[in-house]
Design an enzyme around this catalytic site. Sequence first.
Site, short mmCIF file in Angstrom:
data_model
loop_
_atom_site.label_atom_id
_atom_site.label_comp_id
_atom_site.label_asym_id
_atom_site.label_seq_id
_atom_site.Cartn_x
_atom_site.Cartn_y
_atom_site.Cartn_z
N LEU A 3 10.11 1.77 0.54
CA LEU A 3 11.18 1.54 1.50
C LEU A 3 10.55 1.32 2.87
CD1 LEU A 3 14.22 1.58 2.32
CD2 LEU A 3 13.96 4.05 2.66
N HIS A 4 10.84 0.17 3.47
CA HIS A 4 10.39 -0.10 4.83
C HIS A 4 11.32 0.67 5.77
CE1 HIS A 4 7.52 -3.39 4.01
NE2 HIS A 4 8.28 -3.56 2.94
N VAL A 5 10.76 1.47 6.66
CA VAL A 5 11.49 2.26 7.64
C VAL A 5 11.00 1.80 8.99
CG1 VAL A 5 11.95 4.61 8.45
CG2 VAL A 5 11.60 4.20 6.00
#
Length: 150
Positions: free
Chosen positions: A98-100
Amino acid sequence: MSECPFCSVSAENGFKIVWEDKEFIAFKDRKPVAEHHLLLIPKRHIVSVRSFTRNDVDFVKSMQAIGNRLLDDLGVKADMRAMGFHIPPFNSVDHLHLHVQALPYLPLRAPKFAVSRGWGPFSKGFGWFITPTQVIRTLERGRSVGVLPC
């Protein structure tokens, strides 16, 4: 077949770890597209967001909650946050991540993370990046995640 680079995430292997618990680990992206760009991964190998079913809704909700806590810790305002998964074959590593991110994106980087809004029965339109909220809605409707509208 080469070993998955995310299955061996550790500081000793050159990753800049920012958070960890027994199930997940978060680290700084090696090629950040924003001032704050983290990757949150499960410690167990999951190939991609495409493998999720309705049974994985709580897992995605957990990832989203952790992503928000990480951004809270960085002082990122709610309206300046972006999170999402790339959908294969438009991902660089075959381990769910997951890109945060804290907006804004660096120049010329935003297209890689374009979110395609859904319509009617679709949570997402045609696109290669999907937010956790879109994944949750898609799975709750009994659909699977893909590049095409879902």
